[in-house]
Design a protein around this motif. Structure first.
Motif, PDB file in Angstrom:
ATOM      1  N   TYR A 154       0.838  -1.200   0.000  1.00 46.41           N
ATOM      2  CA  TYR A 154       0.000   0.000   0.000  1.00 46.41           C
ATOM      3  C   TYR A 154       0.872   1.249   0.000  1.00 46.41           C
ATOM      4  O   TYR A 154       2.069   1.193   0.255  1.00 46.41           O
ATOM      5  CB  TYR A 154      -0.932   0.003   1.208  1.00 46.41           C
ATOM      6  N   GLY A 155       0.237   2.387  -0.274  1.00 45.67           N
ATOM      7  CA  GLY A 155       0.997   3.618  -0.400  1.00 45.67           C
ATOM      8  C   GLY A 155       1.568   3.726  -1.804  1.00 45.67           C
ATOM      9  O   GLY A 155       1.177   3.000  -2.720  1.00 45.67           O
ATOM     10  N   SER A 156       2.511   4.624  -1.971  1.00 44.93           N
ATOM     11  CA  SER A 156       3.116   4.832  -3.291  1.00 44.93           C
ATOM     12  C   SER A 156       4.632   4.858  -3.159  1.00 44.93           C
ATOM     13  O   SER A 156       5.185   4.994  -2.065  1.00 44.93           O
ATOM     14  CB  SER A 156       2.635   6.155  -3.892  1.00 44.93           C
ATOM     15  N   GLU A 157       5.286   4.740  -4.305  1.00 44.95           N
ATOM     16  CA  GLU A 157       6.746   4.794  -4.300  1.00 44.95           C
ATOM     17  C   GLU A 157       7.226   6.153  -3.803  1.00 44.95           C
ATOM     18  O   GLU A 157       8.246   6.255  -3.113  1.00 44.95           O
ATOM     19  CB  GLU A 157       7.279   4.517  -5.704  1.00 44.95           C
ATOM     20  N   GLY A 158       6.474   7.200  -4.138  1.00 51.35           N
ATOM     21  CA  GLY A 158       6.826   8.535  -3.657  1.00 51.35           C
ATOM     22  C   GLY A 158       6.741   8.636  -2.142  1.00 51.35           C
ATOM     23  O   GLY A 158       7.577   9.287  -1.503  1.00 51.35           O
ATOM     24  N   ASP A 159       5.714   7.989  -1.560  1.00 50.94           N
ATOM     25  CA  ASP A 159       5.580   7.978  -0.099  1.00 50.94           C
ATOM     26  C   ASP A 159       6.797   7.319   0.540  1.00 50.94           C
ATOM     27  O   ASP A 159       7.338   7.803   1.544  1.00 50.94           O
ATOM     28  CB  ASP A 159       4.320   7.213   0.315  1.00 50.94           C
ATOM     29  N   PHE A 178      15.592  -2.284   0.276  1.00 51.78           N
ATOM     30  CA  PHE A 178      14.839  -3.483   0.662  1.00 51.78           C
ATOM     31  C   PHE A 178      13.340  -3.184   0.734  1.00 51.78           C
ATOM     32  O   PHE A 178      12.516  -3.942   0.208  1.00 51.78           O
ATOM     33  CB  PHE A 178      15.336  -3.989   2.017  1.00 51.78           C
ATOM     34  N   LEU A 179      12.982  -2.068   1.356  1.00 56.37           N
ATOM     35  CA  LEU A 179      11.573  -1.710   1.509  1.00 56.37           C
ATOM     36  C   LEU A 179      10.913  -1.480   0.151  1.00 56.37           C
ATOM     37  O   LEU A 179       9.779  -1.918  -0.082  1.00 56.37           O
ATOM     38  CB  LEU A 179      11.449  -0.461   2.377  1.00 56.37           C
ATOM     39  N   LEU A 180      11.620  -0.829  -0.746  1.00 54.60           N
ATOM     40  CA  LEU A 180      11.079  -0.596  -2.085  1.00 54.60           C
ATOM     41  C   LEU A 180      10.850  -1.908  -2.827  1.00 54.60           C
ATOM     42  O   LEU A 180       9.840  -2.074  -3.523  1.00 54.60           O
ATOM     43  CB  LEU A 180      12.023   0.300  -2.884  1.00 54.60           C
ATOM     44  N   ASP A 181      11.777  -2.844  -2.675  1.00 57.98           N
ATOM     45  CA  ASP A 181      11.631  -4.148  -3.334  1.00 57.98           C
ATOM     46  C   ASP A 181      10.410  -4.899  -2.790  1.00 57.98           C
ATOM     47  O   ASP A 181       9.645  -5.499  -3.557  1.00 57.98           O
ATOM     48  CB  ASP A 181      12.895  -4.984  -3.132  1.00 57.98           C
ATOM     49  N   VAL A 182      10.246  -4.865  -1.473  1.00 60.57           N
ATOM     50  CA  VAL A 182       9.088  -5.526  -0.855  1.00 60.57           C
ATOM     51  C   VAL A 182       7.798  -4.878  -1.337  1.00 60.57           C
ATOM     52  O   VAL A 182       6.836  -5.562  -1.698  1.00 60.57           O
ATOM     53  CB  VAL A 182       9.181  -5.455   0.686  1.00 60.57           C
ATOM     54  N   TRP A 183       7.783  -3.555  -1.346  1.00 62.94           N
ATOM     55  CA  TRP A 183       6.579  -2.833  -1.776  1.00 62.94           C
ATOM     56  C   TRP A 183       6.222  -3.166  -3.225  1.00 62.94           C
ATOM     57  O   TRP A 183       5.055  -3.420  -3.541  1.00 62.94           O
ATOM     58  CB  TRP A 183       6.799  -1.330  -1.619  1.00 62.94           C
ATOM     59  N   GLU A 201       6.937  -5.802  -5.008  1.00 65.79           N
ATOM     60  CA  GLU A 201       6.450  -7.178  -5.137  1.00 65.79           C
ATOM     61  C   GLU A 201       5.004  -7.296  -4.657  1.00 65.79           C
ATOM     62  O   GLU A 201       4.156  -7.888  -5.329  1.00 65.79           O
ATOM     63  CB  GLU A 201       7.347  -8.121  -4.342  1.00 65.79           C
ATOM     64  N   LYS A 202       4.716  -6.724  -3.493  1.00 63.25           N
ATOM     65  CA  LYS A 202       3.362  -6.790  -2.948  1.00 63.25           C
ATOM     66  C   LYS A 202       2.383  -5.958  -3.773  1.00 63.25           C
ATOM     67  O   LYS A 202       1.223  -6.331  -3.943  1.00 63.25           O
ATOM     68  CB  LYS A 202       3.361  -6.303  -1.497  1.00 63.25           C
ATOM     69  N   HIS A 203       2.870  -4.825  -4.281  1.00 60.72           N
ATOM     70  CA  HIS A 203       2.008  -3.937  -5.057  1.00 60.72           C
ATOM     71  C   HIS A 203       1.553  -4.616  -6.344  1.00 60.72           C
ATOM     72  O   HIS A 203       0.409  -4.439  -6.781  1.00 60.72           O
ATOM     73  CB  HIS A 203       2.762  -2.643  -5.375  1.00 60.72           C
ATOM     74  N   ARG A 204       2.430  -5.397  -6.941  1.00 62.41           N
ATOM     75  CA  ARG A 204       2.075  -6.116  -8.174  1.00 62.41           C
ATOM     76  C   ARG A 204       1.018  -7.181  -7.909  1.00 62.41           C
ATOM     77  O   ARG A 204       0.210  -7.503  -8.783  1.00 62.41           O
ATOM     78  CB  ARG A 204       3.324  -6.757  -8.784  1.00 62.41           C
ATOM     79  N   GLU A 205       1.026  -7.732  -6.698  1.00 65.36           N
ATOM     80  CA  GLU A 205       0.086  -8.802  -6.366  1.00 65.36           C
ATOM     81  C   GLU A 205      -1.332  -8.282  -6.145  1.00 65.36           C
ATOM     82  O   GLU A 205      -2.288  -9.053  -6.200  1.00 65.36           O
ATOM     83  CB  GLU A 205       0.563  -9.531  -5.101  1.00 65.36           C
ATOM     84  N   GLN A 206      -1.467  -7.004  -5.870  1.00 62.31           N
ATOM     85  CA  GLN A 206      -2.793  -6.450  -5.566  1.00 62.31           C
ATOM     86  C   GLN A 206      -3.615  -6.217  -6.833  1.00 62.31           C
ATOM     87  O   GLN A 206      -3.098  -5.972  -7.884  1.00 62.31           O
ATOM     88  CB  GLN A 206      -2.643  -5.139  -4.790  1.00 62.31           C
TER      89      GLN A 206
END
Length: 208
Positions: free
Chosen positions: A176-181, A196-201, A203-208
């Motif tokens: 959730y959220g955005s890359e800018g956030d 690391f956080l960007l990579d996790v985001w 991956e999860k963002h693509r799944e939504q």
């Protein structure tokens, strides 16, 4: 004769009223003297959510929102603009609840409900609330190496003594959220953890 009848009726009515009041008082006294049942007591964790702990937030308010899942519900609500902090738990008749502390200058319970698709069950945070166990608080954040920075999980979780930061990181960890956030909040993280956080985001963002 008419006057006597009126006086008699009035006197009789007054006596009946007095007797009725006395019966009500006795019933009330018995009710107050009875031993309280377990349902009379607020559930554990029902103490007020201390909004004063949110520094620089004079417009902080509380509401409770029913969610389908503790994990996803907390992450989604934590990503919404104006949300300061979240806690998962339950309230009366609602087993899956997220208690939200928010900035009333930026959002309100109605907007939070519309944006999340969840139902508000308490608009002012006054209903008794039972905190969920620590392993349910900030669930997605706990599944990452960032968990080593998380403190006070029994109360909802903080990172760097900030409930807001923990809430936002948990949202990012579920896409959730955005890359800018994330880039904005990365000023508080090392370059390694930011990557690391960007990579996790992502991956999860693509799944939504």
């Amino acid at each position: 004769i008419f006057f006597r009848r009126v006086c008699f009726i009035g006197k009789h009515a007054t006596q009946q009223m007095v007797l009725k009041i006395m019966r009500l008082l006795k019933t009330s006294a018995r009710g107050h003297s009875r031993r309280k049942s377990a349902s009379d007591e607020p559930p554990e964790g029902a103490e007020p959510f201390c909004v004063a702990r949110v520094q620089g937030a004079p417009h902080a308010r509380i509401c409770q929102i029913q969610v389908d899942s503790f994990m996803d519900g907390e992450a989604l609500l934590g990503s919404l603009d104006g949300v300061f902090a979240t806690q998962v738990g339950s309230t009366i008749g609602v087993p899956h609840t997220v208690r939200v502390i928010y900035d009333s200058k930026k959002t309100n319970p109605t907007d939070l409900s519309v944006q999340s698709g969840f139902k508000v069950v308490d608009v002012d945070g006054t209903r008794p609330f039972r905190l969920g166990p620590p392993d349910q608080q900030k669930y997605y954040l706990q599944q990452t190496p960032l968990v080593k920075w998380v403190t006070e999980l029994p109360k909802g979780g903080k990172v760097g003594d900030s409930a807001l930061f923990a809430t936002r990181l948990n949202a990012y960890c579920n896409g959730y959220g955005s890359e800018g956030d994330i880039q904005r909040d990365c000023v508080y993280l090392s370059e390694e953890y930011c990557t690391f956080l960007l990579d996790v985001w992502k991956e999860k963002h693509r799944e939504q």
